[in-house]
Structure formats: structure tokens, C-alpha cells
Scaffold this motif. Structure first.
Motif, PDB file in Angstrom:
ATOM      1  N   CYS A 172     -19.902  21.908  18.944  1.00 54.59           N
ATOM      2  CA  CYS A 172     -20.883  22.465  19.888  1.00 54.59           C
ATOM      3  C   CYS A 172     -21.924  21.399  20.265  1.00 54.59           C
ATOM      4  CB  CYS A 172     -21.551  23.682  19.251  1.00 54.59           C
ATOM      5  SG  CYS A 172     -22.755  24.511  20.308  1.00 54.59           S
ATOM      6  N   LEU A 173     -22.406  20.677  19.267  1.00 54.42           N
ATOM      7  CA  LEU A 173     -23.387  19.620  19.541  1.00 54.42           C
ATOM      8  C   LEU A 173     -22.786  18.529  20.416  1.00 54.42           C
ATOM      9  CD1 LEU A 173     -25.045  19.224  16.017  1.00 54.42           C
ATOM     10  CD2 LEU A 173     -26.078  20.215  18.053  1.00 54.42           C
ATOM     11  N   ASP A 174     -21.536  18.195  20.153  1.00 55.42           N
ATOM     12  CA  ASP A 174     -20.892  17.130  20.924  1.00 55.42           C
ATOM     13  C   ASP A 174     -20.807  17.501  22.406  1.00 55.42           C
ATOM     14  OD1 ASP A 174     -19.200  14.662  21.131  1.00 55.42           O
ATOM     15  OD2 ASP A 174     -17.713  16.141  21.758  1.00 55.42           O
ATOM     16  N   VAL A 175     -20.400  18.743  22.702  1.00 53.40           N
ATOM     17  CA  VAL A 175     -20.327  19.182  24.095  1.00 53.40           C
ATOM     18  C   VAL A 175     -21.709  19.134  24.741  1.00 53.40           C
ATOM     19  CG1 VAL A 175     -19.784  21.098  25.640  1.00 53.40           C
ATOM     20  CG2 VAL A 175     -18.340  20.656  23.662  1.00 53.40           C
ATOM     21  N   ALA A 176     -22.709  19.626  24.010  1.00 58.72           N
ATOM     22  CA  ALA A 176     -24.068  19.673  24.564  1.00 58.72           C
ATOM     23  C   ALA A 176     -24.591  18.280  24.894  1.00 58.72           C
ATOM     24  CB  ALA A 176     -25.001  20.360  23.574  1.00 58.72           C
ATOM     25  N   PHE A 177     -24.411  17.343  23.991  1.00 58.50           N
ATOM     26  CA  PHE A 177     -24.954  16.005  24.229  1.00 58.50           C
ATOM     27  C   PHE A 177     -24.180  15.265  25.321  1.00 58.50           C
ATOM     28  CE2 PHE A 177     -26.828  16.499  19.893  1.00 58.50           C
ATOM     29  CZ  PHE A 177     -28.143  16.470  20.336  1.00 58.50           C
ATOM     30  N   ARG A 178     -22.894  15.610  25.469  1.00 58.78           N
ATOM     31  CA  ARG A 178     -22.149  14.975  26.557  1.00 58.78           C
ATOM     32  C   ARG A 178     -22.705  15.391  27.921  1.00 58.78           C
ATOM     33  NH1 ARG A 178     -16.098  16.172  26.117  1.00 58.78           N
ATOM     34  NH2 ARG A 178     -16.600  17.568  24.378  1.00 58.78           N
ATOM     35  N   ILE A 179     -23.043  16.683  28.082  1.00 60.66           N
ATOM     36  CA  ILE A 179     -23.551  17.097  29.399  1.00 60.66           C
ATOM     37  C   ILE A 179     -25.021  16.687  29.577  1.00 60.66           C
ATOM     38  CG2 ILE A 179     -21.899  18.945  29.759  1.00 60.66           C
ATOM     39  CD1 ILE A 179     -23.950  20.950  28.815  1.00 60.66           C
ATOM     40  N   ILE A 180     -25.769  16.650  28.490  1.00 61.62           N
ATOM     41  CA  ILE A 180     -27.167  16.208  28.596  1.00 61.62           C
ATOM     42  C   ILE A 180     -27.224  14.744  29.016  1.00 61.62           C
ATOM     43  CG2 ILE A 180     -29.262  15.710  27.267  1.00 61.62           C
ATOM     44  CD1 ILE A 180     -28.629  18.217  25.593  1.00 61.62           C
ATOM     45  N   ASP A 181     -26.312  13.945  28.484  1.00 60.18           N
ATOM     46  CA  ASP A 181     -26.352  12.497  28.711  1.00 60.18           C
ATOM     47  C   ASP A 181     -25.515  12.041  29.909  1.00 60.18           C
ATOM     48  OD1 ASP A 181     -27.982  12.267  26.501  1.00 60.18           O
ATOM     49  OD2 ASP A 181     -26.312  11.898  25.116  1.00 60.18           O
ATOM     50  N   GLN A 182     -24.988  12.966  30.692  1.00 57.28           N
ATOM     51  CA  GLN A 182     -24.183  12.542  31.838  1.00 57.28           C
ATOM     52  C   GLN A 182     -25.017  11.683  32.799  1.00 57.28           C
ATOM     53  OE1 GLN A 182     -21.170  12.759  31.739  1.00 57.28           O
ATOM     54  NE2 GLN A 182     -20.265  14.800  31.720  1.00 57.28           N
ATOM     55  N   PRO A 183     -24.403  10.613  33.314  1.00 53.03           N
ATOM     56  CA  PRO A 183     -25.123   9.784  34.296  1.00 53.03           C
ATOM     57  C   PRO A 183     -25.310  10.518  35.613  1.00 53.03           C
ATOM     58  CG  PRO A 183     -22.838   9.076  34.098  1.00 53.03           C
ATOM     59  CD  PRO A 183     -23.049  10.112  33.033  1.00 53.03           C
ATOM     60  N   ALA A 184     -26.192  10.016  36.427  1.00 52.19           N
ATOM     61  CA  ALA A 184     -26.464  10.625  37.729  1.00 52.19           C
ATOM     62  C   ALA A 184     -25.180  10.727  38.543  1.00 52.19           C
ATOM     63  CB  ALA A 184     -27.499   9.790  38.483  1.00 52.19           C
ATOM     64  N   GLY A 185     -25.015  11.854  39.198  1.00 54.64           N
ATOM     65  CA  GLY A 185     -23.841  12.051  40.040  1.00 54.64           C
ATOM     66  C   GLY A 185     -22.694  12.747  39.345  1.00 54.64           C
ATOM     67  N   VAL A 186     -22.770  12.894  38.009  1.00 57.76           N
ATOM     68  CA  VAL A 186     -21.711  13.583  37.258  1.00 57.76           C
ATOM     69  C   VAL A 186     -22.208  14.980  36.895  1.00 57.76           C
ATOM     70  CG1 VAL A 186     -20.265  13.573  35.189  1.00 57.76           C
ATOM     71  CG2 VAL A 186     -20.850  11.414  36.327  1.00 57.76           C
ATOM     72  N   ASP A 187     -21.364  15.968  37.112  1.00 58.66           N
ATOM     73  CA  ASP A 187     -21.758  17.345  36.817  1.00 58.66           C
ATOM     74  C   ASP A 187     -22.087  17.538  35.344  1.00 58.66           C
ATOM     75  OD1 ASP A 187     -21.744  18.811  39.277  1.00 58.66           O
ATOM     76  OD2 ASP A 187     -19.581  18.499  39.367  1.00 58.66           O
ATOM     77  N   ARG A 188     -22.954  18.523  35.090  1.00 58.90           N
ATOM     78  CA  ARG A 188     -23.487  18.723  33.740  1.00 58.90           C
ATOM     79  C   ARG A 188     -23.249  20.160  33.263  1.00 58.90           C
ATOM     80  NH1 ARG A 188     -29.545  16.680  33.955  1.00 58.90           N
ATOM     81  NH2 ARG A 188     -29.227  15.982  31.814  1.00 58.90           N
ATOM     82  N   LEU A 189     -22.075  20.680  33.550  1.00 62.22           N
ATOM     83  CA  LEU A 189     -21.712  22.012  33.085  1.00 62.22           C
ATOM     84  C   LEU A 189     -20.706  21.865  31.949  1.00 62.22           C
ATOM     85  CD1 LEU A 189     -22.515  24.881  33.984  1.00 62.22           C
ATOM     86  CD2 LEU A 189     -20.433  24.954  35.349  1.00 62.22           C
ATOM     87  N   GLY A 190     -21.007  22.489  30.792  1.00 62.58           N
ATOM     88  CA  GLY A 190     -20.128  22.391  29.631  1.00 62.58           C
ATOM     89  C   GLY A 190     -19.674  23.758  29.166  1.00 62.58           C
TER      90      GLY A 190
END
Length: 247
Positions: free
Chosen positions: A22-40
Motif C-alpha cells: 500500500c505504501l509503495d503504491v502511494a509513494f509512486r503516485i505522490i512522486d510522479q513527475p509532472a505530466g504523469v497521472d497520479r491515480l493509484g
């Protein structure tokens, strides 16, 4: 990776794998670079500890968290999100949505966790989430049951924005050992009994925890500090109701 096991009485540090996922999914969307969607999306069968992992995540990253209920309407959803963000519900749905977007734009990295998100899909309300996400650009984690990805696929505009997935899995022996130490630290439960509990419960965390409590009561009644499979004739919660014995 170590984190507090949510729900444990002792507050013991515990590396449960589903919490880590769960933490891994959350941090992946939080840390997405600009222009990449942030829905997990974090999904799996009930009883695997998704909600506990989500509430732990909420506290860890100061996320806005809420759980969807069957009786919710569109207005209740919007009111609940606004309250979670510190607002006061008033006016129309549109007015409240505008206030939600304003609040989130001031805090663009704040994670929103929506538990039981599959209910929003079932009710045809998932587009509200897309509106929030699209309007504010904040990371949003959808938490739901096993069929959530398939259900969301019917809403292409929303499904196409999911960029991180995490699947909750049944507990393995390492998880069972962690749960035993976290929930029953004063009792030594031998590995063969833990394996039996794992098999009987199909690795469902909530049933394992209930069974561990039965083992602890068994141990206290007999004034022993160690219990193995050979000496245990107590209850293991399998998820099946007891059947009436034949006369």
C-alpha cells in the motif's frame, strides 16, 4: 521496511507485506513527475488488511482518508470529502466541489485515499473522483475489492489515468509470525500451529488475528507461555459457520 502494525495493541513495529504494498503504491503516485497521472489503486479480497494499511498510510503522510458506504449519494460523497479537508458543507454540490478544488490546489501533494472505492463505481459516482483529480491534480489512491480494476475499466476516462497498482495478498508465514508477535507478544506460538492457522484461514489477516486471540486465551487458561500444534485443540476461525452435529 518497518512500520507500526495498525490495530495492534502493543504498537509493535511490524513489516506486514500488504502494508508495504500500500505504501509503495502511494509513494509512486505522490512522486510522479509532472505530466504523469497520479491515480493509484490498491485492491484485493476482503479481510486482507487493506483498510488498516490505508489508515496507517493516512497517518504516515497526512492524507485525507474516507470510506464510502452503500447508502452514500453524490451529495454525501462531496460533503464527506469537504469535511475531511477541513471545510464546512453548505450550498449545492457544485459549490462544494469548487471549494474542494480550491483547498486541494493550495496543497497539491496531499494524498486522497478513498476506501471501498468500488462502491463509487457501482453507483456510477466514480466520475466525481475524476473531476476532483483532474481539477486539483492531487494524488488519489483508490482502495477496493478484488474486482475494482475490472469495474473501473468500464469508465475509460478514469481507468486510463491509473499509473500505479498494488494487489493485496493473503498472509504468508512471515506475516503470521509478525501478527503473532504484534498481537500476542506474551505467548510463543510455534511455527507448526501458525502454519495450521494460515491454512485454515486461507491467509485472511482478520481471521488469523481472531485465531491468535483464541490461542492466547487457550494458553492463559492452561497457564502456559508456549503453544504448538500438538497441544492445541482450541478454535481456529476458518470463516465457516459451525454446523449442527448429527444426533
Amino acid at each position: 521496511m518497518q512500520q507500526s502494525q495498525p490495530g495492534s495493541k502493543s504498537g509493535t513495529l511490524a513489516p506486514l507485506k500488504n502494508v508495504t504494498t500500500c505504501l509503495d503504491v502511494a509513494f509512486r503516485i505522490i512522486d510522479q513527475p509532472a505530466g504523469v497521472d497520479r491515480l493509484g489503486m490498491f485492491f484485493g479480497p476482503s479481510g486482507y488488511g487493506k483498510s488498516k494499511a490505508s489508515t496507517y498510510l493516512q497517518n504516515k503522510v497526512r492524507a485525507a482518508y474516507f470510506e464510502v458506504f452503500d447508502f452514500w449519494t453524490r451529495k454525501v460523497f462531496v460533503e464527506s470529502l469537504l469535511i475531511e479537508l477541513g471545510g464546512k458543507p453548505r450550498g449545492t454540490i457544485a459549490h462544494m466541489m469548487m471549494e474542494i478544488l480550491e483547498r486541494l490546489r493550495d496543497d497539491p501533494d496531499r494524498l486522497i485515499i478513498i476506501d471501498e472505492a468500488d462502491k463509487l463505481v457501482d453507483k456510477g459516482m466514480i466520475e466525481l473522483v475524476r473531476d476532483v483529480y483532474k481539477g486539483a491534480g492531487v494524488p488519489v489512491l483508490l482502495v477496493g475489492e478484488e474486482q475494482l480494476p475490472q469495474k473501473l475499466a468500464s469508465y475509460e476516462r478514469c481507468a486510463n489515468r491509473v499509473t500505479a497498482y498494488g494487489m493485496a495478498n493473503p498472509c504468508d508465514l512471515e506475516d503470521a509470525i509478525v501478527l503473532a508477535r504484534a498481537y500476542q507478544p506474551s505467548i510463543e506460538i510455534e511455527e507448526d500451529l501458525l502454519r495450521r492457522i494460515l491454512s485454515a484461514t486461507n491467509g485472511v489477516a482478520s481471521r488469523i488475528v481472531a485465531s491468535l486471540n483464541e490461542v492466547a486465551q487457550f494458553a492463559r487458561a492452561r497457564r502456559v507461555s508456549r503453544v504448538g500444534l500438538a497441544g492445541y485443540d482450541g478454535t481456529i476461525f476458518t470463516g465457516r459457520a459451525p454446523s449442527r452435529r448429527a444426533a
